[in-house]
Design an enzyme around this catalytic site. Sequence first.
Site, PDB file in Angstrom:
ATOM      1  CG  ASP A  66      -0.244  -0.409   2.514  1.00 56.81           C
ATOM      2  OD1 ASP A  66       1.002  -0.369   2.566  1.00 56.81           O
ATOM      3  OD2 ASP A  66      -0.932  -0.757   3.477  1.00 56.81           O
ATOM      4  CG  ASN A 138      -8.878  -1.251  12.003  1.00 60.06           C
ATOM      5  OD1 ASN A 138      -7.945  -1.901  11.523  1.00 60.06           O
ATOM      6  ND2 ASN A 138      -9.340  -0.163  11.427  1.00 60.06           N
ATOM      7  CG  HIS A 140      -5.765  -2.035   8.833  1.00 61.12           C
ATOM      8  ND1 HIS A 140      -5.918  -0.829   9.479  1.00 61.12           N
ATOM      9  CD2 HIS A 140      -4.422  -2.186   8.686  1.00 61.12           C
ATOM     10  CE1 HIS A 140      -4.736  -0.293   9.693  1.00 61.12           C
ATOM     11  NE2 HIS A 140      -3.812  -1.098   9.226  1.00 61.12           N
ATOM     12  CD  GLU A 145      -8.673   1.132   7.712  1.00 59.15           C
ATOM     13  OE1 GLU A 145      -8.616   0.202   8.537  1.00 59.15           O
ATOM     14  OE2 GLU A 145      -8.194   2.260   7.939  1.00 59.15           O
TER      15      GLU A 145
HETATM   16  C1  GLP Z   1      -0.304   0.395   8.557  1.00 63.15           C
HETATM   17  C2  GLP Z   1      -0.003  -0.456   7.328  1.00 63.15           C
HETATM   18  C3  GLP Z   1      -0.270  -1.923   7.600  1.00 63.15           C
HETATM   19  C4  GLP Z   1       0.371  -2.323   8.914  1.00 63.15           C
HETATM   20  C5  GLP Z   1      -0.250  -1.520  10.032  1.00 63.15           C
HETATM   21  C6  GLP Z   1       0.245  -1.929  11.420  1.00 63.15           C
HETATM   22  O1  GLP Z   1      -1.636   0.736   8.669  1.00 63.15           O
HETATM   23  N1  GLP Z   1      -0.738  -0.066   6.184  1.00 63.15           N
HETATM   24  O2  GLP Z   1       0.233  -2.687   6.525  1.00 63.15           O
HETATM   25  O3  GLP Z   1       0.198  -3.692   9.137  1.00 63.15           O
HETATM   26  O4  GLP Z   1       0.083  -0.175   9.782  1.00 63.15           O
HETATM   27  O5  GLP Z   1       1.343  -1.161  11.798  1.00 63.15           O
HETATM   28  P1  GLP Z   1       2.271  -1.497  13.013  1.00 63.15           P
HETATM   29  O6  GLP Z   1       3.042  -2.706  12.626  1.00 63.15           O
HETATM   30  O7  GLP Z   1       3.137  -0.301  13.159  1.00 63.15           O
HETATM   31  O8  GLP Z   1       1.388  -1.730  14.188  1.00 63.15           O
END
Ligand code: GLP
Length: 248
Positions: A66, A138, A140, A145
């Site tokens: 993404d 959440n 995702h 989402e």
């Molecule tokens: C972002 C990314 C996700 C990732 C998420 C969790 O939203 N788009 O791909 O998994 O963050 O981030 P973290 O690993 O910092 O908790």
Amino acid sequence: MEVKVFKDYAELSKFAANRVLELIQAEPAGVYGLATGSTPLGLYAELIERKAELPDLSQIKTVNLDEYLGLELNHPQSYRYFMREKLFAGLGLKAEQSYFPRAEMKDPEEARAAAREYEAKLQELGQRTVQILGLGENGHIGFNEPDSVFTAPTHLVDLTENTIAANSRFFETEEEVPRQAITMGMAGIFDSKEILLLVSGEQKRAAVQQAVLGPVSPELPASILQLHPNVKLLLDEAAAGDLLTKLK
Ligand code: GLP
């Protein structure tokens, strides 16, 4: 889903790095799906540290899940920049080996065209050797989402308040967090021989339990991973809680 629980984040990262090393040794010309966020950082650091064990990487390709919409290409919070800093530079990968959705525009129509373009690129590159995933609080994955359509290809998404708040820690203020992003869809995520889902920390525990034990539902996007034939869910104890007991 194969669930593995590690004492802590360092152990989890080491396991993930061993697995990725093994895969790259077997498929040095494969396509590797990568993720951003803080969770894969330990894995990426470990890979850089163990670079000497890696084969020649000149044929490898990477695709990312993404990208935020409307950040200029070299913005320090863009995922392209993040990957260069945290992995690609350390491994000596060239820019043309790695693919991201083009997302520096602000116009939604242009963004939808860029999403279609990325989807076509993913199809052209073909099935991945492995897809690395993190998990949002959440539930995702990528930026799919809650309540997103499971069959959607790469698409433009509105980020939820929860995601904006959770990701604001990387920006100076919450206002600076982009409100939209382009994300690979679930079908794209599934187009990988193996998926490594990395989750660390107590704040993710509820989402993990729902993803593994709950019904497969767009309300908790990661729950769809129950349907992929080869997912390894790597958890530290804080993220796992009593999951293993519940699975018995
Ligand atoms: C972002 C990314 C996700 C990732 C998420 C969790 O939203 N788009 O791909 O998994 O963050 O981030 P973290 O690993 O910092 O908790």
